[in-house]
Enzyme design. Sequence first.
Site, mmCIF file in Angstrom:
data_model
loop_
_atom_site.group_PDB
_atom_site.id
_atom_site.type_symbol
_atom_site.label_atom_id
_atom_site.label_comp_id
_atom_site.label_asym_id
_atom_site.label_seq_id
_atom_site.Cartn_x
_atom_site.Cartn_y
_atom_site.Cartn_z
ATOM 1 N N TYR A 68 -14.365 -30.131 21.690
ATOM 2 C CA TYR A 68 -13.317 -29.214 21.214
ATOM 3 C C TYR A 68 -13.909 -27.987 20.502
ATOM 4 O O TYR A 68 -13.731 -26.853 20.958
ATOM 5 C CB TYR A 68 -12.376 -30.015 20.317
ATOM 6 C CG TYR A 68 -11.356 -29.226 19.541
ATOM 7 C CD1 TYR A 68 -10.614 -28.200 20.131
ATOM 8 C CD2 TYR A 68 -11.112 -29.530 18.199
ATOM 9 C CE1 TYR A 68 -9.664 -27.505 19.407
ATOM 10 C CE2 TYR A 68 -10.161 -28.850 17.474
ATOM 11 C CZ TYR A 68 -9.441 -27.827 18.069
ATOM 12 O OH TYR A 68 -8.509 -27.145 17.346
ATOM 13 N N ASP A 97 -24.274 -32.005 27.144
ATOM 14 C CA ASP A 97 -23.157 -32.861 26.710
ATOM 15 C C ASP A 97 -23.158 -34.120 27.574
ATOM 16 O O ASP A 97 -23.350 -34.046 28.791
ATOM 17 C CB ASP A 97 -21.828 -32.107 26.880
ATOM 18 C CG ASP A 97 -20.707 -32.709 26.049
ATOM 19 O OD1 ASP A 97 -20.207 -32.014 25.137
ATOM 20 O OD2 ASP A 97 -20.333 -33.882 26.297
ATOM 21 N N PHE A 133 -23.087 -30.180 18.031
ATOM 22 C CA PHE A 133 -21.711 -30.678 17.848
ATOM 23 C C PHE A 133 -21.564 -32.104 18.361
ATOM 24 O O PHE A 133 -20.457 -32.644 18.354
ATOM 25 C CB PHE A 133 -20.734 -29.850 18.698
ATOM 26 C CG PHE A 133 -20.589 -28.412 18.314
ATOM 27 C CD1 PHE A 133 -19.764 -28.051 17.270
ATOM 28 C CD2 PHE A 133 -21.261 -27.418 19.008
ATOM 29 C CE1 PHE A 133 -19.602 -26.713 16.927
ATOM 30 C CE2 PHE A 133 -21.115 -26.084 18.676
ATOM 31 C CZ PHE A 133 -20.287 -25.732 17.635
ATOM 32 N N TYR A 177 -18.211 -42.608 9.348
ATOM 33 C CA TYR A 177 -18.276 -41.276 9.961
ATOM 34 C C TYR A 177 -18.850 -40.256 8.970
ATOM 35 O O TYR A 177 -19.823 -39.553 9.271
ATOM 36 C CB TYR A 177 -16.879 -40.845 10.424
ATOM 37 C CG TYR A 177 -16.800 -39.375 10.754
ATOM 38 C CD1 TYR A 177 -17.485 -38.868 11.852
ATOM 39 C CD2 TYR A 177 -16.080 -38.487 9.955
ATOM 40 C CE1 TYR A 177 -17.451 -37.506 12.144
ATOM 41 C CE2 TYR A 177 -16.030 -37.130 10.239
ATOM 42 C CZ TYR A 177 -16.722 -36.646 11.330
ATOM 43 O OH TYR A 177 -16.690 -35.300 11.609
ATOM 44 N N LYS A 203 -22.755 -38.321 8.910
ATOM 45 C CA LYS A 203 -22.976 -36.875 8.842
ATOM 46 C C LYS A 203 -23.813 -36.506 7.614
ATOM 47 O O LYS A 203 -24.700 -35.652 7.680
ATOM 48 C CB LYS A 203 -21.633 -36.147 8.758
ATOM 49 C CG LYS A 203 -20.811 -36.233 10.020
ATOM 50 C CD LYS A 203 -21.343 -35.263 11.043
ATOM 51 C CE LYS A 203 -20.459 -35.165 12.251
ATOM 52 N NZ LYS A 203 -20.906 -34.124 13.181
ATOM 53 N N ARG A 243 -1.928 -43.832 5.619
ATOM 54 C CA ARG A 243 -3.056 -44.258 6.449
ATOM 55 C C ARG A 243 -4.233 -44.532 5.514
ATOM 56 O O ARG A 243 -4.587 -43.667 4.700
ATOM 57 C CB ARG A 243 -3.393 -43.120 7.431
ATOM 58 C CG ARG A 243 -4.440 -43.468 8.450
ATOM 59 C CD ARG A 243 -4.561 -42.390 9.527
ATOM 60 N NE ARG A 243 -5.012 -41.101 8.999
ATOM 61 C CZ ARG A 243 -5.233 -40.011 9.747
ATOM 62 N NH1 ARG A 243 -5.019 -40.050 11.056
ATOM 63 N NH2 ARG A 243 -5.635 -38.881 9.209
HETATM 64 N N1 UDP Z 1 -1.057 -37.401 9.856
HETATM 65 C C1 UDP Z 1 0.216 -37.956 9.979
HETATM 66 N N2 UDP Z 1 0.557 -38.515 11.169
HETATM 67 C C2 UDP Z 1 -0.274 -38.553 12.238
HETATM 68 C C3 UDP Z 1 -1.567 -37.983 12.118
HETATM 69 C C4 UDP Z 1 -1.920 -37.411 10.906
HETATM 70 O O1 UDP Z 1 1.001 -37.941 9.041
HETATM 71 O O2 UDP Z 1 0.094 -39.109 13.288
HETATM 72 C C5 UDP Z 1 -1.461 -36.797 8.588
HETATM 73 C C6 UDP Z 1 -2.680 -37.469 7.959
HETATM 74 O O3 UDP Z 1 -2.268 -38.507 7.111
HETATM 75 C C7 UDP Z 1 -3.322 -36.309 7.210
HETATM 76 C C8 UDP Z 1 -2.941 -35.080 8.015
HETATM 77 O O4 UDP Z 1 -1.857 -35.478 8.844
HETATM 78 O O5 UDP Z 1 -2.745 -36.175 5.939
HETATM 79 C C9 UDP Z 1 -4.064 -34.580 8.881
HETATM 80 O O6 UDP Z 1 -4.567 -35.680 9.629
HETATM 81 P P1 UDP Z 1 -5.592 -35.491 10.807
HETATM 82 O O7 UDP Z 1 -5.832 -36.835 11.402
HETATM 83 O O8 UDP Z 1 -5.110 -34.403 11.704
HETATM 84 O O9 UDP Z 1 -6.907 -34.944 10.101
HETATM 85 P P2 UDP Z 1 -7.774 -35.536 8.872
HETATM 86 O O10 UDP Z 1 -7.325 -34.783 7.662
HETATM 87 O O11 UDP Z 1 -7.546 -36.998 8.793
HETATM 88 O O12 UDP Z 1 -9.172 -35.184 9.260
#
Ligand code: UDP
Length: 334
Positions: free
Chosen positions: A14, A34, A77, A145, A149, A286
Amino acid sequence: MADQAILVAGGAGYIGSHTVRLLNSEGYRVVVLDNLVYGHRDAIVDDGVEFVEGAVGDKELLVSLFEKYQFAGVIHFAAYAYVGESVTDPLKYYRNNTAEPLTLLEVMSDFGCKSFVFSSTCATYGEPQKLPLTEDHPQNPVSPYGKSKLMVEWILDDCDHAWGLKSAALRYFNASGCSTDGKIGEDHDPETHLIPLVLKAVQGEIPALTVFGTDYPTPDGTCIRDYIHVEDLASAHIAALRKLIDGGDSIRCNLGTGVGISVKEIIDAAEEVTGQKVPVTYGDRRPGDPAQLVADPQMAKDLLDWEAERKDVRTMIETAWQWMSQPHGGHFSQ
Ligand code: UDP
């Protein structure tokens, strides 16, 4: 600048593919390496870019490429980036993200190539103790993860000390949006990121977006993130590469806008952009999601003379929507 050969490992992914296009348009001779595990062959769209399918850990292949092109610099990347998967399968992450780059660095050292731009992440900071996040914030990553990094950042520090490798570790916040001309975009399988999922819910590709938690200590109860357009990320990589090739010191900096946007604000903006309602359900938090992650972007301004141009999240959503509204639905064919 023009004519310099640059190796882009993971250039079919991406962020890599958007950076490849910009490098190519600026006259660099771009070679993409890649393994296509998560990348897409179709994401390399411009004439003049050389594509090589292979692994960053394949020493023989790397030696042959370095012999052929005498790279002025390398942008890396080629990492796996599913935080949840890194928790259940950490060795996959440590092998690919941490161990494989060692081979690339060895070959760079052998060929005297000393400019390395590395995709790092704000996940190296872990739970924020203070916002916005500055680069001197303690780095205590929570997930394998983030750790995979951070370990590379340490390795790069040591290579600088030992043989003068100059590196830029760019700590991304939330990469988003797609190319402005609509030719390439974000296509993850599985998709876990907020903006594409919101748009997939609008399109009916998924029944609804699940909002992960509405009881965070934020003004509207949903998580706040710093969304940065992928073409802004691309231009930052090139700014960093130039600094290093021109003899600059190693760089550690955030790439963000400094603007915090909540999940609910993303949903509202997507409704504005698409003119349609986003079907939403509300779920639990989450695990591992901090309430807020927002960059202090000042260091990037100071060190790279760079700042994000597209700070309005609607621009990010518009470009993503343009990509996903095409007949392919935002999916590469290969
Ligand atoms: N998020 C959500 N529903 C989803 C995916 C993400 O509410 O199906 C929320 C997640 O909890 C975070 C934000 O969106 O607060 C961004 O999540 P993403 O996975 O895009 O990126 P991250 O910040 O985890 O790298």
